[in-house]
Design a protein around this motif. Structure first.
Motif, PDB file in Angstrom:
ATOM      1  N   PHE A 250      46.906  15.126  38.402  1.00 33.68           N
ATOM      2  CA  PHE A 250      46.960  14.275  39.595  1.00 33.68           C
ATOM      3  C   PHE A 250      46.869  12.801  39.224  1.00 33.68           C
ATOM      4  CE2 PHE A 250      44.437  11.902  42.737  1.00 33.68           C
ATOM      5  CZ  PHE A 250      45.318  11.922  43.809  1.00 33.68           C
ATOM      6  N   LEU A 251      45.909  12.465  38.342  1.00 30.00           N
ATOM      7  CA  LEU A 251      45.765  11.070  37.930  1.00 30.00           C
ATOM      8  C   LEU A 251      46.993  10.598  37.154  1.00 30.00           C
ATOM      9  CD1 LEU A 251      42.013  11.029  36.824  1.00 30.00           C
ATOM     10  CD2 LEU A 251      42.999  10.151  38.940  1.00 30.00           C
ATOM     11  N   PHE A 252      47.529  11.458  36.287  1.00 28.78           N
ATOM     12  CA  PHE A 252      48.734  11.085  35.540  1.00 28.78           C
ATOM     13  C   PHE A 252      49.905  10.859  36.488  1.00 28.78           C
ATOM     14  CE2 PHE A 252      52.690  12.290  33.399  1.00 28.78           C
ATOM     15  CZ  PHE A 252      52.668  11.418  32.316  1.00 28.78           C
ATOM     16  N   ALA A 253      49.998  11.683  37.528  1.00 30.98           N
ATOM     17  CA  ALA A 253      51.129  11.566  38.457  1.00 30.98           C
ATOM     18  C   ALA A 253      51.093  10.271  39.248  1.00 30.98           C
ATOM     19  CB  ALA A 253      51.137  12.775  39.394  1.00 30.98           C
ATOM     20  N   ILE A 254      49.910   9.897  39.773  1.00 30.67           N
ATOM     21  CA  ILE A 254      49.862   8.708  40.619  1.00 30.67           C
ATOM     22  C   ILE A 254      49.785   7.424  39.800  1.00 30.67           C
ATOM     23  CG2 ILE A 254      48.772  10.014  42.466  1.00 30.67           C
ATOM     24  CD1 ILE A 254      46.160   8.638  41.775  1.00 30.67           C
ATOM     25  N   LEU A 255      49.434   7.511  38.520  1.00 30.60           N
ATOM     26  CA  LEU A 255      49.302   6.306  37.706  1.00 30.60           C
ATOM     27  C   LEU A 255      50.541   6.014  36.868  1.00 30.60           C
ATOM     28  CD1 LEU A 255      45.611   6.631  36.422  1.00 30.60           C
ATOM     29  CD2 LEU A 255      46.469   5.120  38.210  1.00 30.60           C
ATOM     30  N   PHE A 256      51.265   7.060  36.438  1.00 34.45           N
ATOM     31  CA  PHE A 256      52.337   6.845  35.464  1.00 34.45           C
ATOM     32  C   PHE A 256      53.691   7.401  35.903  1.00 34.45           C
ATOM     33  CE2 PHE A 256      48.342   7.179  33.016  1.00 34.45           C
ATOM     34  CZ  PHE A 256      48.328   5.912  32.462  1.00 34.45           C
ATOM     35  N   MET A 257      53.725   8.472  36.680  1.00 29.74           N
ATOM     36  CA  MET A 257      55.011   9.083  37.025  1.00 29.74           C
ATOM     37  C   MET A 257      55.698   8.299  38.135  1.00 29.74           C
ATOM     38  SD  MET A 257      54.215  13.176  36.905  1.00 29.74           S
ATOM     39  CE  MET A 257      55.921  13.534  37.359  1.00 29.74           C
ATOM     40  N   PRO A 258      57.007   8.033  38.025  1.00 28.67           N
ATOM     41  CA  PRO A 258      57.726   7.329  39.096  1.00 28.67           C
ATOM     42  C   PRO A 258      57.671   8.110  40.399  1.00 28.67           C
ATOM     43  CG  PRO A 258      59.023   7.408  37.075  1.00 28.67           C
ATOM     44  CD  PRO A 258      57.863   8.315  36.864  1.00 28.67           C
ATOM     45  N   LEU A 259      57.587   7.384  41.478  1.00 32.99           N
ATOM     46  CA  LEU A 259      57.513   8.034  42.783  1.00 32.99           C
ATOM     47  C   LEU A 259      58.839   8.675  43.171  1.00 32.99           C
ATOM     48  CD1 LEU A 259      55.680   8.554  45.201  1.00 32.99           C
ATOM     49  CD2 LEU A 259      56.429   6.367  46.148  1.00 32.99           C
ATOM     50  N   THR A 260      59.926   8.010  42.880  1.00 27.87           N
ATOM     51  CA  THR A 260      61.244   8.538  43.173  1.00 27.87           C
ATOM     52  C   THR A 260      62.241   7.947  42.188  1.00 27.87           C
ATOM     53  OG1 THR A 260      62.950   8.777  44.876  1.00 27.87           O
ATOM     54  CG2 THR A 260      61.748   6.702  44.817  1.00 27.87           C
ATOM     55  N   SER A 261      63.401   8.554  42.106  1.00 28.31           N
ATOM     56  CA  SER A 261      64.442   8.096  41.182  1.00 28.31           C
ATOM     57  C   SER A 261      65.803   8.320  41.817  1.00 28.31           C
ATOM     58  CB  SER A 261      64.347   8.850  39.845  1.00 28.31           C
ATOM     59  OG  SER A 261      65.379   8.443  38.973  1.00 28.31           O
ATOM     60  N   SER A 262      66.700   7.389  41.592  1.00 27.86           N
ATOM     61  CA  SER A 262      68.046   7.495  42.154  1.00 27.86           C
ATOM     62  C   SER A 262      68.939   8.433  41.350  1.00 27.86           C
ATOM     63  CB  SER A 262      68.692   6.113  42.221  1.00 27.86           C
ATOM     64  OG  SER A 262      68.750   5.525  40.923  1.00 27.86           O
ATOM     65  N   GLU A 263      68.502   8.823  40.181  1.00 28.00           N
ATOM     66  CA  GLU A 263      69.263   9.738  39.341  1.00 28.00           C
ATOM     67  C   GLU A 263      68.303  10.635  38.573  1.00 28.00           C
ATOM     68  OE1 GLU A 263      69.695   6.656  35.546  1.00 28.00           O
ATOM     69  OE2 GLU A 263      71.439   7.223  36.743  1.00 28.00           O
ATOM     70  N   PRO A 264      68.724  11.797  38.151  1.00 27.41           N
ATOM     71  CA  PRO A 264      67.838  12.673  37.381  1.00 27.41           C
ATOM     72  C   PRO A 264      67.411  12.004  36.082  1.00 27.41           C
ATOM     73  CG  PRO A 264      69.744  13.890  38.170  1.00 27.41           C
ATOM     74  CD  PRO A 264      70.009  12.435  38.443  1.00 27.41           C
ATOM     75  N   PRO A 265      66.118  12.021  35.759  1.00 26.71           N
ATOM     76  CA  PRO A 265      65.674  11.339  34.541  1.00 26.71           C
ATOM     77  C   PRO A 265      66.190  11.989  33.267  1.00 26.71           C
ATOM     78  CG  PRO A 265      63.895  12.613  35.517  1.00 26.71           C
ATOM     79  CD  PRO A 265      65.023  12.648  36.491  1.00 26.71           C
ATOM     80  N   ILE A 266      66.530  13.287  33.321  1.00 21.24           N
ATOM     81  CA  ILE A 266      67.002  14.009  32.144  1.00 21.24           C
ATOM     82  C   ILE A 266      68.368  14.607  32.454  1.00 21.24           C
ATOM     83  CG2 ILE A 266      66.539  15.889  30.528  1.00 21.24           C
ATOM     84  CD1 ILE A 266      63.603  15.555  31.034  1.00 21.24           C
ATOM     85  N   ARG A 283      62.980   4.551  25.612  1.00 25.92           N
ATOM     86  CA  ARG A 283      62.791   3.161  26.028  1.00 25.92           C
ATOM     87  C   ARG A 283      63.694   2.786  27.190  1.00 25.92           C
ATOM     88  NH1 ARG A 283      62.519   0.061  20.114  1.00 25.92           N
ATOM     89  NH2 ARG A 283      60.372   0.712  19.589  1.00 25.92           N
ATOM     90  N   LYS A 284      64.875   3.384  27.229  1.00 27.25           N
ATOM     91  CA  LYS A 284      65.828   3.055  28.287  1.00 27.25           C
ATOM     92  C   LYS A 284      65.335   3.544  29.643  1.00 27.25           C
ATOM     93  CE  LYS A 284      70.583   3.822  29.798  1.00 27.25           C
ATOM     94  NZ  LYS A 284      71.849   4.506  29.512  1.00 27.25           N
ATOM     95  N   GLY A 285      64.887   4.799  29.709  1.00 27.74           N
ATOM     96  CA  GLY A 285      64.365   5.355  30.946  1.00 27.74           C
ATOM     97  C   GLY A 285      65.447   5.516  32.001  1.00 27.74           C
ATOM     98  N   ALA A 286      65.012   5.828  33.198  1.00 34.47           N
ATOM     99  CA  ALA A 286      65.924   6.042  34.314  1.00 34.47           C
ATOM    100  C   ALA A 286      65.681   4.987  35.393  1.00 34.47           C
ATOM    101  CB  ALA A 286      65.729   7.444  34.895  1.00 34.47           C
ATOM    102  N   ASN A 287      66.637   4.904  36.304  1.00 36.57           N
ATOM    103  CA  ASN A 287      66.524   3.961  37.417  1.00 36.57           C
ATOM    104  C   ASN A 287      65.564   4.554  38.447  1.00 36.57           C
ATOM    105  OD1 ASN A 287      66.892   1.870  39.162  1.00 36.57           O
ATOM    106  ND2 ASN A 287      68.910   2.553  39.874  1.00 36.57           N
ATOM    107  N   SER A 288      64.295   4.222  38.325  1.00 32.05           N
ATOM    108  CA  SER A 288      63.277   4.859  39.163  1.00 32.05           C
ATOM    109  C   SER A 288      62.367   3.797  39.766  1.00 32.05           C
ATOM    110  CB  SER A 288      62.451   5.854  38.343  1.00 32.05           C
ATOM    111  OG  SER A 288      61.841   5.206  37.235  1.00 32.05           O
ATOM    112  N   SER A 289      61.529   4.253  40.690  1.00 29.34           N
ATOM    113  CA  SER A 289      60.593   3.363  41.368  1.00 29.34           C
ATOM    114  C   SER A 289      59.269   3.327  40.615  1.00 29.34           C
ATOM    115  CB  SER A 289      60.365   3.839  42.805  1.00 29.34           C
ATOM    116  OG  SER A 289      59.714   5.106  42.786  1.00 29.34           O
ATOM    117  N   ALA A 290      58.329   2.570  41.145  1.00 26.21           N
ATOM    118  CA  ALA A 290      57.008   2.475  40.542  1.00 26.21           C
ATOM    119  C   ALA A 290      56.205   3.734  40.857  1.00 26.21           C
ATOM    120  CB  ALA A 290      56.286   1.244  41.074  1.00 26.21           C
ATOM    121  N   PRO A 291      55.145   4.002  40.100  1.00 29.89           N
ATOM    122  CA  PRO A 291      54.255   5.125  40.440  1.00 29.89           C
ATOM    123  C   PRO A 291      53.610   4.938  41.802  1.00 29.89           C
ATOM    124  CG  PRO A 291      53.897   4.403  38.179  1.00 29.89           C
ATOM    125  CD  PRO A 291      54.795   3.388  38.811  1.00 29.89           C
TER     126      PRO A 291
END
Length: 348
Positions: A250-266, A283-291
């Motif tokens: 739960f803590l990892f999800a709300i602190l580090f995981m993006p809330l939503t993403s416009s494309e699949p991260p993988i 390093r590139k990551g996906a087009n996502s929102s903040a946690p």
């Protein structure tokens, strides 16, 4: 005529009536105990500094007043910087009468319970060691450039107090406040620390301070070999391990995981051609929102969502250590409410 004898209903140790009675019992017992020397010296020093800040308005800013500990002062000590060494722990982490009151109450509880149990010298050494260790962590990793307060040391002492677990008995108190079990001040202390987190205006900084204090306090506790044995027995229980993983995820999800993403991260091709094994892909990551927590602090999620996040973070540690299991259902309901508030936010 036969007399009717009324039996008092048993008092649950974690009820509101029990909380009120155990608080009053502690005040009665602490009044008869000798004053803890280290705690009272620090308490009166904090009160004196608070009165001085009221009288002298320029002292409210620790950085401008020269009362905070900076990285250069910590890692390049100099005798000319002695005001910073002596005054930085007397300034609060955040301004406010409520937070100052709660911090002072936590200090009094730790002093009258733990210092009374282990002695003044050991308590002062432990308190100073935790404070120095947490200060070094903050300044080395640049969590802050102006370190003040003893709140991290209070959080570290809470871990040690939970392990030592001094008990108070209400046998000599009035029957109206007497309880049929031994009082453990550690649960009152966890409640005070949770209220300190709830009242924080800068939640990320205060949370980092508490986590650092908990980490250093845990290191101090792990020096005892018996702690490893008891921790192994607790970890072997399925509920304890499941609850710990639940809180950690739960803590990892709300602190580090993006809330939503416009494309699949993988993408599937990234897995097939082995690009996921390259550092540049991570390093590139996906087009996502903040946690979630960062988005809530930025006002992108409703204020009710931020309050639920703070509530669940503040009470995560004491509930994880408690013997109750029903709180898992409460946390599950909190996660459902967070999902509802999140889906109604503009960034969804």
């Amino acid at each position: 005529m036969p007399q009717v004898v009324r039996q008092e209903e048993p008092i649950d140790a974690f009820s509101m009536s029990s909380l009120w009675r155990t608080t009053i019992v502690q005040m009665e017992v602490y009044r008869d105990r000798p004053a803890p020397v280290c705690t009272m010296l620090l308490f009166f020093a904090l009160i004196g500094a608070a009165v001085y800040r009221i009288v002298e308005p320029t002292a409210t800013d620790p950085q401008g007043f020269g009362a905070c500990l900076t990285p250069s002062a910590a890692f390049k000590p100099s005798m000319s910087l002695w005001p910073r060494y002596l005054l930085h722990f007397l300034w609060p982490l955040e301004p406010g009468y409520i937070r100052s009151f709660l911090a002072n109450v936590a200090l009094i509880v730790e002093g009258y319970s733990l210092e009374y149990e282990i002695g003044t010298v050991q308590f002062a050494t432990l308190f100073l060691g935790i404070h120095l260790a947490t200060s070094a962590i903050f300044l080395y990793f640049r969590v802050t450039s102006c370190h003040t307060s003893v709140e991290a040391a209070l959080a570290g002492i809470a871990v040690v107090l939970h392990r030592v677990n001094p008990k108070i008995h209400s046998d000599g108190c009035d029957s109206s406040i007497r309880v049929p079990f031994a009082i453990e001040p550690r649960w009152h202390l966890w409640l005070i620390l949770a209220m300190l987190l709830l009242s924080a205006s800068d939640l990320p900084v205060v949370l980092a301070v508490h986590i650092a204090g908990f980490a250093v306090g845990t290191v101090c506790v792990l020096r005892d070999p018996e702690v490893w044995v008891s921790a192994w027995h607790e970890a072997s229980r399925s509920f304890t391990m499941g609850a710990f993983l639940h809180i950690a995820f739960f803590l990892f999800a709300i602190l580090f995981m993006p809330l939503t993403s416009s494309e699949p991260p993988i993408q599937i091709q990234d897995i097939l051609n082995g690009r996921m094994l390259q550092l540049s892909w991570w390093r590139k990551g996906a087009n996502s929102s903040a946690p979630l927590l960062r988005a809530a602090l930025a006002g992108e999620v409703a204020a009710e969502g931020l309050f639920i996040c703070k509530l669940m973070i503040a009470f995560a540690c004491p509930l994880l250590l408690s013997p109750f299991r029903v709180w898992m259902k409460i946390y599950a309901g909190g996660c459902v409410l967070l999902a509802m508030y999140t889906m109604n936010s503009p960034i969804w």
